[in-house]
Design an enzyme around this catalytic site. Sequence first.
Site, PDB file in Angstrom:
ATOM      1  N   ASP B 516      21.327  45.476 -39.772  1.00 60.15           N
ATOM      2  CA  ASP B 516      21.789  44.158 -39.416  1.00 60.15           C
ATOM      3  C   ASP B 516      22.906  44.314 -38.393  1.00 60.15           C
ATOM      4  OD1 ASP B 516      23.758  41.661 -41.047  1.00 60.15           O
ATOM      5  OD2 ASP B 516      22.166  41.399 -39.559  1.00 60.15           O
ATOM      6  N   ASP B 711      23.792  42.962 -45.007  1.00 57.63           N
ATOM      7  CA  ASP B 711      24.681  42.149 -45.802  1.00 57.63           C
ATOM      8  C   ASP B 711      24.013  41.836 -47.128  1.00 57.63           C
ATOM      9  OD1 ASP B 711      26.811  39.465 -44.964  1.00 57.63           O
ATOM     10  OD2 ASP B 711      25.904  39.839 -46.910  1.00 57.63           O
ATOM     11  N   ASP B 715      20.902  39.284 -46.422  1.00 56.20           N
ATOM     12  CA  ASP B 715      19.701  40.087 -46.210  1.00 56.20           C
ATOM     13  C   ASP B 715      19.093  40.517 -47.530  1.00 56.20           C
ATOM     14  OD1 ASP B 715      21.603  41.702 -43.634  1.00 56.20           O
ATOM     15  OD2 ASP B 715      20.316  39.930 -43.507  1.00 56.20           O
TER      16      ASP B 715
END
Lengths: 244, 826
Positions: B516, B711, B715
Amino acid sequence: MTALALTVLTASLLGSLHCAGMCGGFVAFYAGDPGRRGERSRLAGHLSYNLGRLAAYAGLGALAGALGAALDATGGLLGVQRAAAVVAGVLIVLWGVAALLESRGVRLPRLAAPPAVRGLLRRGIQRVAARPPATRALAIGLLTGLLPCGWLYAFVVTAAGTGSAAAGAAMMAVFWLGTVPVMLSVGLGLAVLSAPLRHYLPTACAVAMIVVGLFSVAGRVRPHDPPAAARDITGVGGHHHAPR
Amino acid sequence: MLLAEEVGARVTAAACAQCGLPVPAGLLEAGAPRQFCCAGCRAVHALMDEHGRAHEHGLDRQRAARSSWAPARPGDRRYAELDDPGFQARTCRRGPDGLLATELYLEGVHCSACVWLVEKLPGLLPGVVEARLDLSRSQVLVRWDPGVVRLSAVARQLRALGYAPHPRRGMRAEEVRRREDRVALARVGLAGAVAGNVMAIAFALYGGMLNGMEPEFAAFFRWASLLLALPSVIWGGGVFFRGAWTALRLRALSMDLPISLGLLAGFLHGAVNTVRGTGEVYFDSVTALIFLLLFGRYLLRRQQRAAGDAAELAASLYPSSARLLEDGQAREVPLEALVPGALVEVRAGELVPADGVIVAGQSTVDASLLSGEPVPVAVAAGDRVHAGTLNVASRLELRVERTGEDTRVGRLMTLVEAHARRRAPIVQLADRISGRFVAAVLVLAAATLLLWVRVDPARALDHAVALLIVTCPCALGLATPLAMSAAIGRAARGGFLVKGGDVLEKLTRPGRMWLDKTGTLTEGRARLVRWCGDVSARPLVAAAEAHSSHPLALAFLEALSGEPRSRDMVEIIETHGGGIEARVGERSVIVGSPAFVESRAKEVVSGLATEVDVLVGAGLTPVLVAVDGRVVAAAGFGDPVRGDAGAALARVRGLGWRLGILSGDHARVVAAVGAGLGLEPAMCRGGVSPEGKLDVVAAALAQGPVVMVGDGVNDAAALAAATVGIAVHGGAEAALAAADVFVMRPGVTRIAELLDGSRRTMRVVRRNLAFSLGYNVIGVGLAMSGALNPLVAAILMPLSSLTVIISSYRARTFRTAKDGEAPTCR
């Protein structure tokens, strides 16, 4: 002699686990209230108790040995060798077999201790209840010799089988030695036996007694039994046999 | 110590009222209120009856001593209290499938054969769906169908297998554990004492063999060593005999079997020779072996507990003692002594010991452990704080609400551990090999015996015994999971919460790694990156933004904090999501997005017209500043990439991973960041929603292992779906719920460290296995060729397992605070 002593020691160690349970109450009684006194006097209490027991057992052993000597002498007159050992051995084997049978569920007639002995015990305990702890401990130790404990008396009979007061006392001393670890542990409050073993304890004790009895009968009992005697055909051991 | 459950258990009619031992069946009296096992007990009981005080006291002490014994027979213990609805409500969890789950502490668990045995429970008792044993903490997780079987039946079955169960929670498990430790230590002590004495006697015997000794003395010494060895073999060796027997009953071969056979063979051989009076005796080997094995096992238990204990994991996160306030006096107490409602004092710089409410004092608290926010939060009376957070500024008084495992951190650790029981594939392999290994050893021992009987009968048994003793599958069964759990423990202390050994193994096989962007590769905050235009406007902007809490305003203030601020009066005319209009002194200042400013300003300074496009092209968020109606400056805000990202990703790529970015941010921004880090453009995808990320991960799974780094909150789906999900942000619970690893410290380098640590762990595991195999091959060879004496074998075998154990624990798989890097630098 050594062999018998070692057998007695082993059997005693084995069976002492039951001694903890039965006589544990006594230990508590003489140890009294633990909060009140210091470690030293507690230790003195334990010492006195165990010494009292030693004195009682040795005394019983000496008595029994003397009895055995008498039996031997009588037997010798009748031409029977080592009568005391054989009689003692047979008695103990029978005792062991009876214990085994009981643990398997067979009901056998039981002999209770004569009430006179019980009364003596009771009065003895009452008299010392108020004494100082060390005296109390010593007295209780002496009195435990009077308890109707089959296990103890089996060993007293073994002592009788030795045929001499000194050997009898020594044998009982060995028995005492085997009970000391457990009695001290109980005195100090330690847990003694783990669960699975307890289940087998009565059987184990009965078997141990049978072994002791067999040893006694098989003749490993005489105090001065030199291992070399069997091979010595011209020496001291042979003079009993009159030439034919 | 009285264990309540045992005091409550009924003493059945089969136990003697005086000594507690079983009453022989032949002496039972139907209908009698008290049963006795012998005339002596009956007499003693009667005597004590007449001395009331002494009686009570004596029986109490006995009862206390007795209650710390387990009951005489397995059938005596019904475990009825486990079916109590109140108890079950407190300790059992109901799953979505209607099954109940709970954890029980088992006594007598000591090796992986026990794990194998206990996990067979579903096959033994219908209604039990799953049983998973955590070896290091001796706790079994049981899931069962309450409609088919009751918990008490499960407990009885466990008892029948040889492991007495206890409820897991609270001091009772601690007591039981301590008692087990004491017993284990006593066993080791006895074995050691016996071994020492028997060896001393053996010296005498060996000396006698050389210089001649009279047969009576030799006989005496042999008998003495036999009798001394007896308690050691029975009590000490009994551990192994029980283990072997239990496994045999279930038709399994456990490691205890060769050991038991070796011990029995050695002891009986010696005993027979002692009685016969001729031949060798090896009591010294047997007792030395028992001592070394028991000692090794004892060390093992302690180490296992230290590595995998929840308390230990959490203890690295919150303190082990607290300062209790009583009547204004502060007193240090251990953490377990805190109860809800107690008042504790937490000084500046200390960790908060329990969840609670502040009653006095105000301070700032660093809650990054739980919230992921690195900035300390101000707290005052009435606010809640959590265990494990750091009290930064000043002294606080706190009323405790939850302690120990009930705190947020504690529950977190429970979650980590529950998953730590997942068995890595390599461990499962080791378990399967264990059984076959034992079979092979037995066959080889029999072969040795047969071979040597023809050549030198007197020594045949000795060689077979030496072979049985020297072989040690310990590394297979014990040290491999140990290396894993030791590594997990070290990882936790180094700032990585890993949910299982299999995670470490999976991380060593490179595949695709999706990261990410915001918060992972970048710092996650807006920062002023470019200022283009009139610098004199900066103090005015600072003054205008001084009271706004908009993220961009805060970024402005942070960037401009070192500069002098205009002291003129500030009057806010309008604030808006898009910007702010204010009057600073006599000048009007407008700061905001291009759309906001252009609608209010009148003219633009030359050179700034294209600036907005330039900023957007660079991936920055544009902000315009207008003073007195003229746009004088343009500022670009970006989320800067972390300084260590480039180097760290290069390391990861060097390990064989293909890297990519999945982000919800604008595609051009993502492309720019990716380019800066040297990633393939095709692998930098922007504008991806959380569902989109899940799709990408799911698709990539078809082609190999996929690791998702992101995260924990946003996520979550992708993290859960990936082969290994690494959460680096977003608060601990949410992260761990979805991901397999939670990295507590910021920085992309942590990911590289995690991968390195995994590789080192697997290296240790493989090293252990290789050593074990090599040692066994050499040992078997030496024993079969007759070069090995049982005493030497007795020394080698525990040495080998200790070597493996030590190598597992001393291996520097992950760096912890002790290795010179503070795990919680903030």
